[in-house]
Design an enzyme around this catalytic site. Structure first.
Site, PDB file in Angstrom:
ATOM      1  N   LYS A   1      47.012  40.740  44.322  1.00 43.35           N
ATOM      2  CA  LYS A   1      46.939  40.866  45.593  1.00 43.35           C
ATOM      3  C   LYS A   1      45.709  41.086  46.272  1.00 43.35           C
ATOM      4  CE  LYS A   1      49.939  43.786  47.917  1.00 43.35           C
ATOM      5  NZ  LYS A   1      50.516  43.010  48.590  1.00 43.35           N
TER       6      LYS A   1
ATOM      7  N   SER B   1      44.163  43.085  48.150  1.00 43.30           N
ATOM      8  CA  SER B   1      43.680  44.481  48.117  1.00 43.30           C
ATOM      9  C   SER B   1      43.126  45.003  46.739  1.00 43.30           C
ATOM     10  CB  SER B   1      44.797  45.408  48.754  1.00 43.30           C
ATOM     11  OG  SER B   1      46.023  45.319  47.844  1.00 43.30           O
TER      12      SER B   1
ATOM     13  N   ARG C   1      40.061  43.100  45.491  1.00 45.59           N
ATOM     14  CA  ARG C   1      38.769  43.736  46.433  1.00 45.59           C
ATOM     15  C   ARG C   1      38.238  44.857  45.552  1.00 45.59           C
ATOM     16  NH1 ARG C   1      40.412  42.122  52.689  1.00 45.59           N
ATOM     17  NH2 ARG C   1      40.704  40.012  51.901  1.00 45.59           N
TER      18      ARG C   1
ATOM     19  N   LEU D   1      50.931  40.687  32.394  1.00 47.66           N
ATOM     20  CA  LEU D   1      49.764  40.455  33.174  1.00 47.66           C
ATOM     21  C   LEU D   1      48.642  40.981  32.438  1.00 47.66           C
ATOM     22  CD1 LEU D   1      50.903  42.771  36.003  1.00 47.66           C
ATOM     23  CD2 LEU D   1      51.223  40.228  36.029  1.00 47.66           C
ATOM     24  N   GLU D   2      47.451  40.127  32.563  1.00 45.10           N
ATOM     25  CA  GLU D   2      46.155  40.065  31.680  1.00 45.10           C
ATOM     26  C   GLU D   2      45.254  40.938  32.559  1.00 45.10           C
ATOM     27  OE1 GLU D   2      46.694  36.324  31.989  1.00 45.10           O
ATOM     28  OE2 GLU D   2      48.473  36.826  30.867  1.00 45.10           O
TER      29      GLU D   2
END
Lengths: 467, 263
Positions: free
Chosen positions: B109, B111, B114, B135-136
């Protein structure tokens, strides 16, 4: 007097070290481990009680100058040490049972179900690991007075109300199906909290006096009452578990205690193979217990569905049902049974069975049976599992394609049923998996358990039951 | 090959489970997780933290990879601290099942990106996949980041494949589920295959192992077979016992032919 003071100083310091070490285990536990809220509550209680104990020890000696006071303090320190020795036995086993080593979602689901009973709507259970191959409930009637004796002396917190302690075998920590036995231990909690033992003992006494009169001396009668009341408690807890979660409890009972070995190679009951499973000893016999469980399964409308499952576990239920009271024996011919036929003792026990059922109905009248919810979702849950999909939000095609979140009880019973009769369908749907290969069967059975755990976790989340 | 829209997502989610084109995402998200062409996925509660291996490298296939990770659980309401420049395997809270004619891609995502956190380096999801997505997660920033299970962390984008008739294709229906990872609900450690087999397929019969040097398995096997013929049964038994000890310490793959050579 100076010597006594020195002795007490030494004893107090020694106790302080002991208490600090226990509290440190709770306070400085592995930061990487997470615990259920109930366990956190238990740790917090231990830490606060330890702080109060330390504070008491630090001040107690200075304020006492009188010889008798010092003697009293010596006795208090001894009581405190005994109390902390008792609590010591639970801290490490609770620490061992962090959320990675517990069927956490199952425990939350079962607790939520348990709380549907109005008088237990705010009860919590701390789960701990035991190295024995059995499940345990710590009697609050023993634990709380012992712990509160410490609290009374040191002006510390009393043992949390509505907090039960249940031990599970460490090897079964991740098993969904075997831990369907936990509701039996919840039954012990109910039994103790409602003081049902006193009721049963009173009725048993009347029965024994009526049956044996002076032939059974008072001391022997008391011993028999204790034993029969213990059997009654076990039966009550079995029935309570079935009422709470349905047949998954009974299937786990058969599986964990290997009761299906009473069947021969044709899945027919073999009396020769049933040795040890038809005799009342310390516990009521397994097959007698199963027979009582089936009565509740029938009463709660689980049985007609369960009966159709093609499994030797279910054939074991049928074998138990085919037995009559006279097929069970009481072999323990102790001295107090001199001149008394053990069969007559069993007759006295059988008389109170209806009372056990009455108490079950009375004390679970506030909960809805899980049967109807399960019946309306069972086929769909199995379909999801067969397709390797977590059944937390299922579409009921037969009911106008509505999407629902099945209750944890429905998920548990359907998943156990699927494990018994649908695992082959799942494995046949997997490339390079073999239904005859034990490792493959074990692997995919584990997957079914994991999907069920995930589904329960999701349902608890989506229905706002995770705080 | 179009990207599925919010309406496509919803239409697929409505299909019965027996329809090969159905999409499953559970826990079923609320409407605000959909954008016009993606759906937000949330972080799950289980993590696998890579551990420093005993040797200064990861040798694919040489060691059991799950031993290289520490399993952790951060319940909903808790958090997990990911230190600066560290990695961890996580999983989506959502369990998904993709249709037979749809591929997917999970993206960080914006957000989250960042904060210089990357959640996925193998983002492609194949048709028919089912499970929570591993998820890595890498924290590329200079400060530690708190990960809250349940937080929206990724976006799933779905794309139709050219095989868009699988709904009625009997052959497709008869297909078995395949792939290394079926139905995970937690992050899964990699199942790395030994590179030797892959090299052999390419006709390369010699390879280099750390601490051993160049190895030619076929030549070695032939030499061992020749030696085995010269040994007495007692000598064979002794060599066999040494091989078994080496295997027990994990230095020899469990499927090595050497395990049976001197029996």
């Amino acid at each position: 007097m100076a010597d006594l003071k020195a002795t007490l100083r030494q004893d107090a310091a020694s106790l302080q070290q002991f208490v600090t070490a226990i509290a440190d285990h709770c306070e400085r536990r592995n930061n990487a481990a997470a615990y259920l809220q109930s366990s956190e509550r238990f740790f917090s209680y231990i830490v606060k009680l330890a702080a109060s104990t330390r504070s008491f020890l630090a001040q107690a000696l200075e304020s006492r100058t009188d010889f008798q006071d010092l003697l009293d303090l010596r006795s208090d320190i001894s009581v405190l040490r005994a109390g902390w020795r008792f609590l010591h036995g639970f801290v490490k086993p609770v620490l061992d049972a962090d959320t990675l080593r517990l069927p956490s979602s199952l425990v939350l689901g079962l607790t939520s179900r348990f709380r549907e009973i109005p008088q237990f709507s705010d009860t919590e259970f701390v789960i701990y690991h035991t190295d024995e191959f059995n499940y345990f409930n710590v009697k609050l009637s023993v634990l709380k007075p012992g712990a509160d004796r410490i609290a009374g002396l040191v002006s510390g917190p009393s043992f949390p109300d509505k907090l039960g302690l249940i031990g599970i075998p460490y090897s079964q920590a991740s098993s969904m199906f075997m831990n369907c036995l936990i509701p039996h231990e919840m039954g012990h909690h109910v039994f103790g909290q409602l003081s049902l033992g006193l009721k049963f003992k009173s009725q048993l006494e009347q029965e024994l006096i009526a049956s044996f009169g002076a032939r059974l001396p008072a001391e022997a009668r008391l011993q028999i009452i204790e034993r029969l009341a213990f059997w009654a408690e076990e039966i009550f807890c079995d029935l309570f578990a079935v009422r709470l979660v349905g047949f998954c409890f009974s299937l786990a009972f058969v599986e964990l205690f290997d009761i299906s070995t009473v069947l021969d190679e044709n899945s027919t009951y073999s009396p020769a193979r049933a040795t040890g499973k038809t005799e009342f000893l310390q516990y009521p016999p397994d097959l007698f217990r199963l027979r009582q469980q089936v009565a509740v399964l029938q009463q709660d409308n689980w049985w007609s569905s369960l009966q159709k499952i093609d499994s030797h576990y279910v054939r074991t239920f049928e074998a138990a049902m085919a037995l009559s009271d006279k097929d069970f024996g009481f072999l323990e011919l102790s001295n107090f049974l001199k001149n008394i036929d053990p069969t007559d003792v069993l007759e006295a026990f059988y008389v109170i069975i209806p009372t056990i059922f009455n108490e079950l109905d009375k004390n679970t009248s506030g909960i809805q049976l899980g049967t109807s919810g399960w019946q309306s979702t069972d086929k769909d849950i199995a379909l999801y599992l067969r397709n390797g999909i977590v059944p937390s939000s299922i579409r009921l095609e037969a009911s106008g394609a509505i999407t629902i979140h099945p209750e944890p009880i429905s998920l548990l019973n359907s998943a156990y049923k699927f494990y018994l009769e649908g695992l082959n369908d799942l494995i046949l749907n997997i490339e390079d998996a073999d239904v005859t290969n034990i490792a493959d069967r074990s692997k995919w059975a584990k997957k079914v358990e994991m999907w069920t755990a995930k589904a329960i976790e999701d349902v608890m989340l989506m229905t706002g039951r995770v705080s | 090959m179009a990207v599925l829209t919010k309406a496509d997502f919803k239409e697929r989610l409505e299909r019965p489970i027996t329809d090969l084109g159905c999409l499953v995402i559970t826990p079923l998200p609320s409407d605000d997780v959909f954008t016009e062409d993606s759906i937000d996925l949330r972080l799950g509660t289980h993590f696998l933290m890579p551990q420093i291996p005993p040797q200064p490298f990861v040798d694919p296939g040489a060691t059991e990879s799950s031993r290289n990770y520490l399993q952790l659980h951060a319940p909903l309401g808790g958090y997990f601290v990911l230190p600066a420049h560290q990695t961890v395997l996580g999983a989506t809270l959502e369990y998904i099942k993709l249709p037979c004619d749809v591929s997917g891609e999970i993206l960080t995502k914006s957000s989250v990106a960042r904060t210089f956190m990357i959640i996925e380096t193998a983002p492609w999801v194949h048709p028919n996949y089912r499970g929570c997505l591993t998820l890595e997660i890498a924290n590329a920033s200079n400060t530690a980041i708190l990960l809250y299970p349940g937080m929206p962390i990724g976006q799933l984008i779905l794309m139709g494949t050219s095989n868009d008739n699988c709904k009625t294709d009997e052959a497709e229906k008869a297909k078995k589920l395949s792939g290394s990872y079926i139905g995970p609900i937690y992050p899964e450690a990699p199942r790395l295959k030994q590179p030797q087999a892959m090299l052999a397929k390419m006709g390369i019969t010699k390879y280099c192992r750390p601490g051993v040097g160049w190895i030619a398995p076929d030549e070695m096997r032939k030499e061992l077979e020749r030696v085995s013929l010269t040994l007495t049964p007692d000598e064979k038994a002794k060599v066999n016992s040494v091989i078994q000890i080496i295997a027990e310490t994990g230095e020899l793959p469990t499927n090595s032919p050497a395990l049976n050579l001197f029996r």
